[in-house]
Write a protein that holds these residues in place. Structure first.
Motif, PDB file in Angstrom:
ATOM      1  N   GLU A 112       0.828  -1.213   0.000  1.00 46.06           N
ATOM      2  CA  GLU A 112       0.000   0.000   0.000  1.00 46.06           C
ATOM      3  C   GLU A 112       0.861   1.262   0.000  1.00 46.06           C
ATOM      4  OE1 GLU A 112      -3.250   0.211  -0.658  1.00 46.06           O
ATOM      5  OE2 GLU A 112      -3.078  -1.954  -0.948  1.00 46.06           O
ATOM      6  N   GLU A 113       1.941   1.253   0.776  1.00 46.48           N
ATOM      7  CA  GLU A 113       2.852   2.399   0.783  1.00 46.48           C
ATOM      8  C   GLU A 113       3.501   2.566  -0.586  1.00 46.48           C
ATOM      9  OE1 GLU A 113       4.480   2.504   5.356  1.00 46.48           O
ATOM     10  OE2 GLU A 113       5.227   0.937   4.020  1.00 46.48           O
ATOM     11  N   ALA A 114       3.896   1.454  -1.205  1.00 52.32           N
ATOM     12  CA  ALA A 114       4.512   1.509  -2.536  1.00 52.32           C
ATOM     13  C   ALA A 114       3.536   2.057  -3.568  1.00 52.32           C
ATOM     14  CB  ALA A 114       4.999   0.120  -2.949  1.00 52.32           C
ATOM     15  N   LEU A 115       2.290   1.642  -3.487  1.00 51.57           N
ATOM     16  CA  LEU A 115       1.295   2.152  -4.439  1.00 51.57           C
ATOM     17  C   LEU A 115       1.019   3.632  -4.217  1.00 51.57           C
ATOM     18  CD1 LEU A 115      -1.111  -0.904  -4.602  1.00 51.57           C
ATOM     19  CD2 LEU A 115       0.580  -0.183  -6.312  1.00 51.57           C
ATOM     20  N   ARG A 116       0.953   4.061  -2.970  1.00 53.58           N
ATOM     21  CA  ARG A 116       0.777   5.499  -2.705  1.00 53.58           C
ATOM     22  C   ARG A 116       1.956   6.295  -3.263  1.00 53.58           C
ATOM     23  NH1 ARG A 116      -1.401   3.555   2.128  1.00 53.58           N
ATOM     24  NH2 ARG A 116       0.542   3.865   3.280  1.00 53.58           N
ATOM     25  N   TRP A 117       3.182   5.769  -3.087  1.00 54.35           N
ATOM     26  CA  TRP A 117       4.388   6.416  -3.623  1.00 54.35           C
ATOM     27  C   TRP A 117       4.249   6.585  -5.134  1.00 54.35           C
ATOM     28  CZ3 TRP A 117       8.300   5.428  -7.100  1.00 54.35           C
ATOM     29  CH2 TRP A 117       9.510   6.121  -6.942  1.00 54.35           C
ATOM     30  N   GLN A 118       3.775   5.544  -5.812  1.00 61.97           N
ATOM     31  CA  GLN A 118       3.615   5.602  -7.263  1.00 61.97           C
ATOM     32  C   GLN A 118       2.507   6.564  -7.669  1.00 61.97           C
ATOM     33  OE1 GLN A 118       4.075   1.725  -9.358  1.00 61.97           O
ATOM     34  NE2 GLN A 118       4.202   0.901  -7.266  1.00 61.97           N
ATOM     35  N   LEU A 119       1.394   6.530  -6.970  1.00 62.56           N
ATOM     36  CA  LEU A 119       0.270   7.408  -7.300  1.00 62.56           C
ATOM     37  C   LEU A 119       0.637   8.883  -7.157  1.00 62.56           C
ATOM     38  CD1 LEU A 119      -2.590   5.335  -5.660  1.00 62.56           C
ATOM     39  CD2 LEU A 119      -2.347   5.838  -8.113  1.00 62.56           C
ATOM     40  N   ARG A 120       1.507   9.209  -6.216  1.00 61.05           N
ATOM     41  CA  ARG A 120       1.943  10.599  -6.051  1.00 61.05           C
ATOM     42  C   ARG A 120       2.780  11.072  -7.240  1.00 61.05           C
ATOM     43  NH1 ARG A 120       2.899   8.867  -0.664  1.00 61.05           N
ATOM     44  NH2 ARG A 120       5.144   8.822  -1.035  1.00 61.05           N
ATOM     45  N   ARG A 121       3.232  10.174  -8.073  1.00 62.78           N
ATOM     46  CA  ARG A 121       4.073  10.531  -9.218  1.00 62.78           C
ATOM     47  C   ARG A 121       3.337  10.505 -10.552  1.00 62.78           C
ATOM     48  NH1 ARG A 121       6.472   9.386  -4.870  1.00 62.78           N
ATOM     49  NH2 ARG A 121       8.546  10.184  -4.409  1.00 62.78           N
ATOM     50  N   ILE A 122       2.032  10.327 -10.517  1.00 64.58           N
ATOM     51  CA  ILE A 122       1.223  10.340 -11.748  1.00 64.58           C
ATOM     52  C   ILE A 122       1.527  11.612 -12.531  1.00 64.58           C
ATOM     53  CG2 ILE A 122      -1.146  10.617 -12.637  1.00 64.58           C
ATOM     54  CD1 ILE A 122      -0.852   7.824 -11.834  1.00 64.58           C
ATOM     55  N   GLY A 123       1.758  11.447 -13.826  1.00 65.82           N
ATOM     56  CA  GLY A 123       2.005  12.591 -14.707  1.00 65.82           C
ATOM     57  C   GLY A 123       3.466  12.952 -14.871  1.00 65.82           C
ATOM     58  N   SER A 124       4.350  12.396 -14.033  1.00 68.09           N
ATOM     59  CA  SER A 124       5.776  12.710 -14.142  1.00 68.09           C
ATOM     60  C   SER A 124       6.388  12.014 -15.349  1.00 68.09           C
ATOM     61  CB  SER A 124       6.509  12.256 -12.875  1.00 68.09           C
ATOM     62  OG  SER A 124       7.915  12.379 -13.059  1.00 68.09           O
ATOM     63  N   GLY A 154       4.323   8.625 -22.312  1.00 68.67           N
ATOM     64  CA  GLY A 154       5.544   9.297 -21.892  1.00 68.67           C
ATOM     65  C   GLY A 154       5.572   9.735 -20.442  1.00 68.67           C
ATOM     66  N   ARG A 155       4.642   9.258 -19.657  1.00 64.22           N
ATOM     67  CA  ARG A 155       4.540   9.683 -18.257  1.00 64.22           C
ATOM     68  C   ARG A 155       4.151   8.507 -17.361  1.00 64.22           C
ATOM     69  NH1 ARG A 155       5.287  14.661 -18.756  1.00 64.22           N
ATOM     70  NH2 ARG A 155       4.388  16.049 -20.255  1.00 64.22           N
ATOM     71  N   ILE A 156       4.200   8.752 -16.037  1.00 58.90           N
ATOM     72  CA  ILE A 156       3.645   7.793 -15.096  1.00 58.90           C
ATOM     73  C   ILE A 156       2.135   7.858 -15.256  1.00 58.90           C
ATOM     74  CG2 ILE A 156       3.360   7.147 -12.665  1.00 58.90           C
ATOM     75  CD1 ILE A 156       6.233   6.905 -13.717  1.00 58.90           C
ATOM     76  N   GLY A 157       1.518   6.691 -15.405  1.00 56.71           N
ATOM     77  CA  GLY A 157       0.075   6.668 -15.578  1.00 56.71           C
ATOM     78  C   GLY A 157      -0.504   5.325 -15.190  1.00 56.71           C
ATOM     79  N   ILE A 158      -1.797   5.245 -15.269  1.00 55.52           N
ATOM     80  CA  ILE A 158      -2.559   4.040 -14.951  1.00 55.52           C
ATOM     81  C   ILE A 158      -3.235   3.563 -16.222  1.00 55.52           C
ATOM     82  CG2 ILE A 158      -4.505   3.125 -13.625  1.00 55.52           C
ATOM     83  CD1 ILE A 158      -3.904   5.328 -11.531  1.00 55.52           C
ATOM     84  N   VAL A 159      -3.120   2.254 -16.493  1.00 54.46           N
ATOM     85  CA  VAL A 159      -3.779   1.662 -17.659  1.00 54.46           C
ATOM     86  C   VAL A 159      -4.333   0.290 -17.275  1.00 54.46           C
ATOM     87  CG1 VAL A 159      -2.372   2.852 -19.400  1.00 54.46           C
ATOM     88  CG2 VAL A 159      -1.633   0.650 -18.533  1.00 54.46           C
ATOM     89  N   PRO A 160      -5.355  -0.183 -18.006  1.00 57.89           N
ATOM     90  CA  PRO A 160      -5.810  -1.553 -17.809  1.00 57.89           C
ATOM     91  C   PRO A 160      -4.672  -2.517 -18.177  1.00 57.89           C
ATOM     92  CG  PRO A 160      -7.444  -0.299 -19.042  1.00 57.89           C
ATOM     93  CD  PRO A 160      -6.203   0.540 -18.966  1.00 57.89           C
ATOM     94  N   HIS A 161      -4.469  -3.538 -17.372  1.00 60.41           N
ATOM     95  CA  HIS A 161      -3.324  -4.425 -17.603  1.00 60.41           C
ATOM     96  C   HIS A 161      -3.410  -5.159 -18.935  1.00 60.41           C
ATOM     97  CE1 HIS A 161      -5.354  -8.237 -16.512  1.00 60.41           C
ATOM     98  NE2 HIS A 161      -4.275  -8.815 -17.006  1.00 60.41           N
TER      99      HIS A 161
END
Length: 124
Positions: free
Chosen positions: A11-23, A99-106
């Motif tokens: 959960e901490e790792a996912l929060r870390w990643q979510l804070r970087r969305i768009g980078s 070209g950025r950190i993002g979320i996609v369907p696997h």
């Protein structure tokens, strides 16, 4: 001995990643992005994602099906192996989304190769 303990919880790792969305700072660093998300400062011991996937394969740790929340999801995209973090419910997060950190369907990222626990056996 293989352990699934990491400095940061899933959960901490996912929060870390979510804070970087768009980078865009992480393009080309999918494995490093995941390693840092789980709290490891040193290199993973693998230079490329395909080396990591080979290690998981050699240790019979690759599972099929939709990756569970907090797992590492492995793909072949453009002829190269890459890795993303699983948010569960069929979504993954990481670099390489326009070209950025993002979320996609696997199931839309590329050829899905399976999922593994978030283990970095050589990282510190």
């Amino acid at each position: 001995m293989i352990t699934d303990a990491t400095p940061r919880s899933a959960e901490e790792a996912l929060r870390w990643q979510l804070r970087r969305i768009g980078s865009s700072a992480w393009e080309g660093w999918a494995l490093r992005f995941q390693r840092l998300a789980f709290g490891y400062a040193s290199e993973a011991g693998w230079r490329r994602c395909d080396e990591g996937l080979d290690w998981f394969s050699d240790h019979d740790l690759i599972s099929q099906g939709s990756p569970p929340r907090g797992a590492l999801a492995w793909f072949e995209v453009g002829g190269k192996v890459t890795v993303r973090g699983s948010l569960g419910d069929g979504e993954v997060i990481g670099p390489g989304v326009e070209g950025r950190i993002g979320i996609v369907p696997h199931d839309t990222l590329g050829r899905y190769l399976g999922w593994t626990p978030a283990i970095f056996p050589f990282a510190r």
